[in-house]
Design a protein around this motif. Sequence first.
Motif, PDB file in Angstrom:
ATOM      1  N   HIS A 119       6.931  -1.868 -18.184  1.00  0.00           N
ATOM      2  CA  HIS A 119       5.996  -1.891 -17.060  1.00  0.00           C
ATOM      3  C   HIS A 119       4.788  -1.019 -17.366  1.00  0.00           C
ATOM      4  CE1 HIS A 119       9.970  -2.818 -15.343  1.00  0.00           C
ATOM      5  NE2 HIS A 119       9.313  -3.580 -14.501  1.00  0.00           N
ATOM      6  N   ARG A 120       3.613  -1.540 -17.078  1.00  0.00           N
ATOM      7  CA  ARG A 120       2.394  -0.764 -17.284  1.00  0.00           C
ATOM      8  C   ARG A 120       2.332   0.355 -16.251  1.00  0.00           C
ATOM      9  NH1 ARG A 120      -2.435  -5.082 -18.107  1.00  0.00           N
ATOM     10  NH2 ARG A 120      -3.537  -3.228 -18.824  1.00  0.00           N
ATOM     11  N   SER A 121       1.789   1.511 -16.658  1.00  0.00           N
ATOM     12  CA  SER A 121       1.812   2.696 -15.808  1.00  0.00           C
ATOM     13  C   SER A 121       1.046   2.480 -14.499  1.00  0.00           C
ATOM     14  CB  SER A 121       1.220   3.888 -16.558  1.00  0.00           C
ATOM     15  OG  SER A 121      -0.096   3.598 -17.007  1.00  0.00           O
ATOM     16  N   ALA A 122      -0.093   1.782 -14.560  1.00  0.00           N
ATOM     17  CA  ALA A 122      -0.886   1.585 -13.343  1.00  0.00           C
ATOM     18  C   ALA A 122      -0.155   0.701 -12.330  1.00  0.00           C
ATOM     19  CB  ALA A 122      -2.237   0.977 -13.685  1.00  0.00           C
ATOM     20  N   GLU A 123       0.679  -0.240 -12.805  1.00  0.00           N
ATOM     21  CA  GLU A 123       1.466  -1.064 -11.888  1.00  0.00           C
ATOM     22  C   GLU A 123       2.466  -0.202 -11.135  1.00  0.00           C
ATOM     23  OE1 GLU A 123       3.270  -4.306 -13.897  1.00  0.00           O
ATOM     24  OE2 GLU A 123       1.392  -5.192 -14.560  1.00  0.00           O
ATOM     25  N   THR A 124       3.079   0.725 -11.839  1.00  0.00           N
ATOM     26  CA  THR A 124       4.019   1.636 -11.181  1.00  0.00           C
ATOM     27  C   THR A 124       3.280   2.517 -10.182  1.00  0.00           C
ATOM     28  OG1 THR A 124       5.358   1.653 -13.206  1.00  0.00           O
ATOM     29  CG2 THR A 124       5.788   3.382 -11.595  1.00  0.00           C
ATOM     30  N   MET A 125       2.087   3.001 -10.549  1.00  0.00           N
ATOM     31  CA  MET A 125       1.302   3.825  -9.630  1.00  0.00           C
ATOM     32  C   MET A 125       0.929   3.036  -8.380  1.00  0.00           C
ATOM     33  SD  MET A 125      -1.229   6.145 -12.000  1.00  0.00           S
ATOM     34  CE  MET A 125      -2.042   4.744 -12.789  1.00  0.00           C
ATOM     35  N   SER A 126       0.594   1.769  -8.558  1.00  0.00           N
ATOM     36  CA  SER A 126       0.221   0.925  -7.424  1.00  0.00           C
ATOM     37  C   SER A 126       1.381   0.789  -6.446  1.00  0.00           C
ATOM     38  CB  SER A 126      -0.226  -0.458  -7.922  1.00  0.00           C
ATOM     39  OG  SER A 126      -0.516  -1.320  -6.845  1.00  0.00           O
ATOM     40  N   ARG A 127       2.599   0.709  -6.979  1.00  0.00           N
ATOM     41  CA  ARG A 127       3.769   0.590  -6.104  1.00  0.00           C
ATOM     42  C   ARG A 127       3.971   1.867  -5.284  1.00  0.00           C
ATOM     43  NH1 ARG A 127       8.192  -2.732  -9.868  1.00  0.00           N
ATOM     44  NH2 ARG A 127       6.785  -4.430 -10.379  1.00  0.00           N
ATOM     45  N   VAL A 128       3.735   3.008  -5.916  1.00  0.00           N
ATOM     46  CA  VAL A 128       3.955   4.279  -5.224  1.00  0.00           C
ATOM     47  C   VAL A 128       2.882   4.521  -4.166  1.00  0.00           C
ATOM     48  CG1 VAL A 128       4.097   6.794  -5.522  1.00  0.00           C
ATOM     49  CG2 VAL A 128       5.145   5.276  -7.207  1.00  0.00           C
ATOM     50  N   MET A 194       2.587 -11.256  -2.000  1.00  0.00           N
ATOM     51  CA  MET A 194       3.314 -10.891  -3.215  1.00  0.00           C
ATOM     52  C   MET A 194       2.409 -11.066  -4.437  1.00  0.00           C
ATOM     53  SD  MET A 194       6.371  -9.756  -3.611  1.00  0.00           S
ATOM     54  CE  MET A 194       7.453  -9.322  -4.970  1.00  0.00           C
ATOM     55  N   SER A 195       1.692 -12.189  -4.480  1.00  0.00           N
ATOM     56  CA  SER A 195       0.783 -12.440  -5.596  1.00  0.00           C
ATOM     57  C   SER A 195      -0.394 -11.470  -5.585  1.00  0.00           C
ATOM     58  CB  SER A 195       0.264 -13.879  -5.537  1.00  0.00           C
ATOM     59  OG  SER A 195       1.322 -14.804  -5.594  1.00  0.00           O
ATOM     60  N   GLN A 196      -0.876 -11.154  -4.379  1.00  0.00           N
ATOM     61  CA  GLN A 196      -2.026 -10.251  -4.261  1.00  0.00           C
ATOM     62  C   GLN A 196      -1.678  -8.855  -4.765  1.00  0.00           C
ATOM     63  OE1 GLN A 196      -3.533  -9.865  -0.248  1.00  0.00           O
ATOM     64  NE2 GLN A 196      -5.614  -9.571  -0.970  1.00  0.00           N
ATOM     65  N   TYR A 197      -0.478  -8.360  -4.432  1.00  0.00           N
ATOM     66  CA  TYR A 197      -0.061  -7.040  -4.912  1.00  0.00           C
ATOM     67  C   TYR A 197       0.049  -7.036  -6.432  1.00  0.00           C
ATOM     68  CZ  TYR A 197       1.014  -5.765  -0.091  1.00  0.00           C
ATOM     69  OH  TYR A 197       0.924  -5.490   1.235  1.00  0.00           O
ATOM     70  N   GLY A 198       0.557  -8.131  -6.987  1.00  0.00           N
ATOM     71  CA  GLY A 198       0.664  -8.222  -8.438  1.00  0.00           C
ATOM     72  C   GLY A 198      -0.705  -8.173  -9.108  1.00  0.00           C
ATOM     73  N   LYS A 199      -1.667  -8.910  -8.557  1.00  0.00           N
ATOM     74  CA  LYS A 199      -3.019  -8.921  -9.118  1.00  0.00           C
ATOM     75  C   LYS A 199      -3.693  -7.558  -8.969  1.00  0.00           C
ATOM     76  CE  LYS A 199      -3.175 -13.190 -10.502  1.00  0.00           C
ATOM     77  NZ  LYS A 199      -3.273 -13.500 -11.949  1.00  0.00           N
ATOM     78  N   LEU A 203      -5.108  -5.239 -12.006  1.00  0.00           N
ATOM     79  CA  LEU A 203      -6.469  -4.712 -12.038  1.00  0.00           C
ATOM     80  C   LEU A 203      -6.452  -3.199 -12.211  1.00  0.00           C
ATOM     81  CD1 LEU A 203      -9.536  -5.097 -11.736  1.00  0.00           C
ATOM     82  CD2 LEU A 203      -9.229  -4.939  -9.247  1.00  0.00           C
ATOM     83  N   SER A 204      -5.567  -2.520 -11.483  1.00  0.00           N
ATOM     84  CA  SER A 204      -5.452  -1.061 -11.609  1.00  0.00           C
ATOM     85  C   SER A 204      -5.068  -0.674 -13.031  1.00  0.00           C
ATOM     86  CB  SER A 204      -4.406  -0.525 -10.623  1.00  0.00           C
ATOM     87  OG  SER A 204      -4.776  -0.782  -9.296  1.00  0.00           O
ATOM     88  N   GLN A 233     -10.268 -10.580 -13.495  1.00  0.00           N
ATOM     89  CA  GLN A 233      -9.190 -10.069 -12.652  1.00  0.00           C
ATOM     90  C   GLN A 233      -9.669  -9.821 -11.227  1.00  0.00           C
ATOM     91  OE1 GLN A 233      -6.259  -7.430 -14.189  1.00  0.00           O
ATOM     92  NE2 GLN A 233      -7.023  -7.558 -16.282  1.00  0.00           N
ATOM     93  N   MET A 234     -10.911  -9.366 -11.084  1.00  0.00           N
ATOM     94  CA  MET A 234     -11.474  -9.177  -9.740  1.00  0.00           C
ATOM     95  C   MET A 234     -11.631 -10.512  -9.023  1.00  0.00           C
ATOM     96  SD  MET A 234     -14.308  -6.214 -10.553  1.00  0.00           S
ATOM     97  CE  MET A 234     -13.799  -4.657 -11.289  1.00  0.00           C
ATOM     98  N   ASP A 235     -12.005 -11.548  -9.784  1.00  0.00           N
ATOM     99  CA  ASP A 235     -12.125 -12.888  -9.196  1.00  0.00           C
ATOM    100  C   ASP A 235     -10.760 -13.405  -8.742  1.00  0.00           C
ATOM    101  OD1 ASP A 235     -14.852 -12.998  -9.495  1.00  0.00           O
ATOM    102  OD2 ASP A 235     -14.800 -14.112 -11.384  1.00  0.00           O
ATOM    103  N   ASP A 236      -9.716 -13.130  -9.544  1.00  0.00           N
ATOM    104  CA  ASP A 236      -8.360 -13.520  -9.147  1.00  0.00           C
ATOM    105  C   ASP A 236      -7.976 -12.833  -7.840  1.00  0.00           C
ATOM    106  OD1 ASP A 236      -7.978 -15.175 -11.290  1.00  0.00           O
ATOM    107  OD2 ASP A 236      -6.910 -13.702 -12.517  1.00  0.00           O
ATOM    108  N   LEU A 237      -8.263 -11.528  -7.755  1.00  0.00           N
ATOM    109  CA  LEU A 237      -7.947 -10.783  -6.537  1.00  0.00           C
ATOM    110  C   LEU A 237      -8.763 -11.301  -5.359  1.00  0.00           C
ATOM    111  CD1 LEU A 237      -6.179  -8.387  -5.654  1.00  0.00           C
ATOM    112  CD2 LEU A 237      -8.113  -6.886  -6.104  1.00  0.00           C
ATOM    113  N   TYR A 238     -10.019 -11.656  -5.620  1.00  0.00           N
ATOM    114  CA  TYR A 238     -10.884 -12.224  -4.578  1.00  0.00           C
ATOM    115  C   TYR A 238     -10.307 -13.535  -4.053  1.00  0.00           C
ATOM    116  CZ  TYR A 238     -14.788 -15.036  -2.818  1.00  0.00           C
ATOM    117  OH  TYR A 238     -15.573 -15.877  -2.066  1.00  0.00           O
TER     118      TYR A 238
END
Length: 588
Positions: A119-128, A194-199, A203-204, A233-238
Motif C-alpha cells: 500500500h502506498r503511504s499516502a493512501e494509508t494517510m488518506s484513510r486515517v 468508494m471509487s471517489q475515496y480510492g481516486k 491523487l494524495s 488524476q484530478m480529472d478522474d476525481l472531478y
Amino acid sequence: MEEEKGAVTRTTVRYLIRLLGSAGIPKLVLAFAVVLSLIGAVTGLIVPLITGQLIDSFSADMLRMETIGVLIAMFLLEAVSSGFSYYMLAYVGNQTVNKIRKRLWNKVLALPVPFFDRHRSAETMSRVTNDTNEVKTLITDHLISFFSNLLTVAGAVAILFYLDWQMTLIILIAVPVGFGILMPIGGKMYKVSMSQYGKLAQLSAMLTQVIGEIRLVKASNAERREEKSGYEQMDDLYRFGMKEAKINAVLIPLMSMVMVVLLVVIIGYGGVRVSSGALSAGELVSFILLLFQIMFPFSQFATFYTQLQKVMAATERLRLILEYEPETEERAALQAPQGHQDLAFREVTFAYHEGETILSEVSFTIPAKKVTALVGPSGSGKTTVFSLIERFYTPSSGSIEFGEVPIRDYSLDSWRRKLGYVSQDSPLMTGTIRDNIIYGREEPVTEEEIAEVARLAYAEGFIQSLPRGYDTEVGERGIQLSGGQRQRVAIARALLRKPDILLLDEATASLDSDSEHEVQKALNNLMEERTTVVIAHRLSTVVEADQIVVLENGRITGSGKHEELLLSHPSYAEWAKKQFHIGNDAEA
C-alpha cells in the motif's frame, strides 16, 4: 485480514456501530445531547398547536397574552436546546473520531512491513484523515438528529391523525414514494463514494511522491510529465465528483417536488375542509405547520441516507487497516538478553511473493563481536538478510537464532533495541539535529550524552559550526544537511542506542572521499566491541572483515577471509580483480 484485489466487502451498519462503540463514546454527554434534542423535537410539535389556537383566538376576537407568552417561551426553549444539543454532538463526534484516529494510528504503527510494501503511504494517510472525517460528519451533523427527526415525524403524524385523519392519509402516500426514490439512489452513492475515496487516495499518493522528490522532478525536466499525470488524476476525481453531483441533482429536486406537491394538495384539500366547517382555520394552519415539521426531517432523511452510504464506504477502507494482522507480539515473549552471542541462520528460506524465492536454505553464523561482511551481486538477498534480522519479515522456513534461542521467541521491542542500523542514505526525521540524535530513545538523555556521541561520530565539529548548533532544523528527510553530515548524525543516533548488533548497509558508498574518511572514522568507533554485519558493494571496504559471506542467487556460495576467498572462490576473485584493477587505474 488479507486484502483481495478489487474485492471489497460491503460494511454492515452493525460493524459501523461496533467501531463507534469501541471508540468509547462519552455516553453521559451523548445522553444529555439526546435529551436536549428530544426536547427540541417535542417543542417543535407544540408550537404548531399553540399557533393554531392563537389563530382561532384571533377569529373569535379573543387575543390571549398567555398564549403568546407560551409561544415565545417555546421558541426560546427550542433554540436553546437545539444549540446546546448541537455543541454536545460536535463534542461527541470530534472526541469519538479523535479516538478512532488514534486507534488507527496505533494500528498503522503496529502493521508489518509487508503491508507498506503493498500500500502506498499516502493512501494509508488518506484513510486515517479523510475517511475518519466522514464518520465525524455523520455523528455531528446527522446521526442523533436522525433519531430526533424520527420522533418528530412520529409525533407529528399522531397529532395530524388527531386533527384530521383523512388529510393525514394523503400525506402518508408520499412515504413509499420517497423510499422508492431513496433506495436505488443510495446504492449508487455507495459505489461512487468508494471509487471517489480510492481516486482521492491515489491523487494524495502522487502529490506526496512528486513534492517529496521535487529536486529529481526538476533535475529531470519532468515537470510536464508530472503535470499531465496530476491533471489526469484530478480529472478522474472531478468525474466522480460530478457523478455524485448528478445523484444529488436527481435526489434533492425529486424529494423537494414530492414535498411541494404534497403541500399544494394539503392546502387545496384543507381549504375545502375549512369551507365545509369540518376543520377550523387555526387547525388548518396547525396542520400545515406540522406538515413542515415532517417535510424538513424527511428531506434530512435523504441527506442522512446518502451520507450513511458515504460513511459505509469510508468505514470499509478503515476496516481493511483495523482487521489487518499486526506484527506478532506475544505478551509472554522472552526479553532479549543483554550482551553478545553468535547470531545464526539455520536453513533459512524466504520469499516476498509465493514462487519467487529470495533466500534458499541459507545457513551461516555471525560471530559475536566480530565483523561479518555480506557480498554478492544485486538481487542476491543481502538486504533481505538485514530485513530478516530486524524481523520486518518472517522466514518461510528455517530459523534465525541468537545463541540457542530463535529470535522470534523474543519480544519485538526488546529484540530491536539490540539493533543499530546505518544505511547508505540514512533517513532523518523533520526536526532538529538534537531531535534526530535522540530519536527512538524513551529514557531521558542528557546534553553530555548527546555531545559525547556526536564527538564519537565526528559530528561535533560541523554541528558547532552551525549558527543554531544542535537546534538546527534538518529539513524534510534531512535535506538541509550534506550526505556526510546526515550519515554522522545517523551514526550518533546509533551510538546513543548502544546496540549489541550493528547493521551497516555500505554506509560510505555514496560519499565523497573527504566525507567518507570522516564517516569511516565514526563507523570505527561505532563498530568497536560490537557484532557487526556489513553489506558491501565495494570489496575495498571489507577486506579487513573477520568473515566474508558470498551470496549468489539467494544461496551462500562461499565464506572466509578476503585472502581465502581470492584463492577458493572464482566469482569473488573476479569481482576483486575488476574492482581493484579499476582502483589502480584511477590512482595511476
